[in-house]
Motif scaffolding. Structure first.
Motif, PDB file in Angstrom:
ATOM      1  N   CYS A  47       0.831  -1.213   0.000  1.00 27.88           N
ATOM      2  CA  CYS A  47       0.000   0.000   0.000  1.00 27.88           C
ATOM      3  C   CYS A  47       0.862   1.259   0.000  1.00 27.88           C
ATOM      4  O   CYS A  47       0.606   2.207  -0.756  1.00 27.88           O
ATOM      5  CB  CYS A  47      -0.914   0.018   1.225  1.00 27.88           C
ATOM      6  SG  CYS A  47      -2.319  -1.097   1.117  1.00 27.88           S
ATOM      7  N   ALA A  52      -1.798   3.148  -2.305  1.00 25.86           N
ATOM      8  CA  ALA A  52      -3.160   2.599  -2.296  1.00 25.86           C
ATOM      9  C   ALA A  52      -3.648   2.501  -0.855  1.00 25.86           C
ATOM     10  O   ALA A  52      -2.861   2.330   0.071  1.00 25.86           O
ATOM     11  CB  ALA A  52      -3.184   1.224  -2.954  1.00 25.86           C
ATOM     12  N   THR A  55      -4.734  -3.330   0.268  1.00 25.00           N
ATOM     13  CA  THR A  55      -4.281  -4.383  -0.628  1.00 25.00           C
ATOM     14  C   THR A  55      -4.901  -5.705  -0.199  1.00 25.00           C
ATOM     15  O   THR A  55      -4.865  -6.057   0.985  1.00 25.00           O
ATOM     16  CB  THR A  55      -2.745  -4.521  -0.604  1.00 25.00           C
ATOM     17  OG1 THR A  55      -2.150  -3.300  -1.034  1.00 25.00           O
ATOM     18  CG2 THR A  55      -2.285  -5.645  -1.532  1.00 25.00           C
ATOM     19  N   PHE A 199      -5.181  -3.913  -5.478  1.00 23.65           N
ATOM     20  CA  PHE A 199      -5.032  -2.634  -4.788  1.00 23.65           C
ATOM     21  C   PHE A 199      -6.371  -1.906  -4.869  1.00 23.65           C
ATOM     22  O   PHE A 199      -7.009  -1.876  -5.924  1.00 23.65           O
ATOM     23  CB  PHE A 199      -3.946  -1.782  -5.449  1.00 23.65           C
ATOM     24  CG  PHE A 199      -2.573  -2.400  -5.405  1.00 23.65           C
ATOM     25  CD1 PHE A 199      -1.734  -2.203  -4.322  1.00 23.65           C
ATOM     26  CD2 PHE A 199      -2.120  -3.177  -6.462  1.00 23.65           C
ATOM     27  CE1 PHE A 199      -0.472  -2.765  -4.284  1.00 23.65           C
ATOM     28  CE2 PHE A 199      -0.857  -3.750  -6.438  1.00 23.65           C
ATOM     29  CZ  PHE A 199      -0.032  -3.548  -5.347  1.00 23.65           C
TER      30      PHE A 199
END
Length: 344
Positions: A47, A52, A55, A199
């Motif tokens: 991440c 993101a 995950t 993601f």
């Protein structure tokens, strides 16, 4: 494969000794505290590196990751647009059709480039609420314009879903503006195949209307681990991601991939590619490609040539997805020079 073999195929890819060791270790329970720590450490790292919010890790190939993403699109609803300019864009269309998504296609011949104004016009004209596309169309090596397409999506309040199988770990990538993106442990992150990676930057939806294994809402309810997950695959990924996502690896691969690109381009063997891509599709009439594959294999250089779409067209591919030392990539380049009868 012997110790002198260098793997520049699209997968399985070149892995480090540390990754091999992790895969060979005794497995641990996916319900143990040790596994929970390993899982959290791995997903938090991914991440952070790709910007993101969350995950997800599932057992399976990259196609499994795309299935889970497509079922989320179905639950979110709305009319979509799927882009296709190669084998894997066409696969996304087939997967979306089986899930009965509502969408239109922007489909081009393999290797052609999407016209951004046409794309935006299609979004506006058809009141498109989501887009799905491949960042790198692996079949040709063409990089679709991630930054421009995501910007168009933001401008038009349109969710963006991206297959990043061949770009996660191979090019710098910020996923903060996409709804979801997918990857696989066995490509650019230079690990063992077998973990599907998703993601996510939006709230996932749970529903009994979709297959339970693809229900990411179920994963949330179980803190990410509702089903068995291999500790060996997870440990291998934890190690490989930290090894591969280092600036010196990016710089080394950029240098040698660029040199190989220039060499193949000089010999007029690349019809599709650009130097930023890390997969090069070699296209030549007749049986010359087969001869080149044999020549490289005799020198212990492994390339991709056995996929159905490659065999049908007598193509082969060099992909710099793995984890490499400079001596290995130098040997790839010099061997390619010899096989192509270039002066060294």
């Amino acid at each position: 494969m012997n110790s002198q073999t260098v793997n520049v195929s699209t997968g399985p890819v070149q892995i480090s000794k540390q990754v091999q060791k992790a895969f060979a270790a005794s497995p641990i329970s996916h319900r143990s505290k040790e596994f929970r720590h390993l899982y959290n450490d791995s997903t938090e790292f991914l991440c952070e590196r790709f910007n993101a919010q969350k995950t997800y890790l599932l057992s399976g190939s990259g196609t499994v990751a795309n299935e889970a993403m497509i079922w989320q699109i179905k639950l979110l609803g709305g009319k979509g647009l799927i882009l296709s300019n190669g084998e894997f864009g066409e696969r996304l269309i087939r997967q979306a059709s089986r899930a009965s998504l509502q969408f239109i296609e922007y489909a081009l011949a393999w290797g052609e480039v999407f016209e951004l104004q046409t794309l935006e016009n299609e979004i506006e004209k058809n009141k498109i609420e989501w887009i799905l596309f491949c960042h790198c169309e692996t079949s040709t090596g063409v990089l679709n314009d991630f930054d421009s397409i995501t910007e168009i999506c933001v401008r038009n309040n349109c969710r963006c879903f991206v297959d990043c199988m061949s770009t996660i770990g191979t090019v710098p990538l910020d996923l903060s503006r996409v709804a979801m993106a997918t990857a696989s442990s066995g490509k650019g992150l230079a690990s063992i195949p077998g973990l599907a990676i998703i993601f996510c930057n939006n709230t996932v939806v749970s529903s009994e209307q979709i297959p339970v294994y693809f229900d990411l809402g179920m994963y949330d309810k179980k803190d990410g681990i509702p089903f068995t997950l291999s500790s060996n695959l997870l440990k291998a990924l934890q190690i490989s991601a930290r090894q591969k996502l280092q600036s010196n690896q990016f710089e080394l691969i950029d240098e040698y991939a660029g040199s190989c690109f220039d060499l193949l381009k000089e010999k007029c063997l690349l019809s599709f590619n650009e130097s930023r891509s890390k997969v090069f599709t070699v296209v030549q009439p007749g049986n010359t490609s087969t001869d080149l594959v044999v020549g490289l294999r005799q020198k212990n250089i492994i390339v991709s040539h056995e996929s159905e779409y490659l065999k049908l067209r007598k193509w082969f591919q060099l992909a710099f997805f793995g984890y490499y030392k400079e001596v290995q990539l130098d040997r790839v380049f010099k061997t390619l020079q010899k096989v192509l009868n270039c002066p060294i």
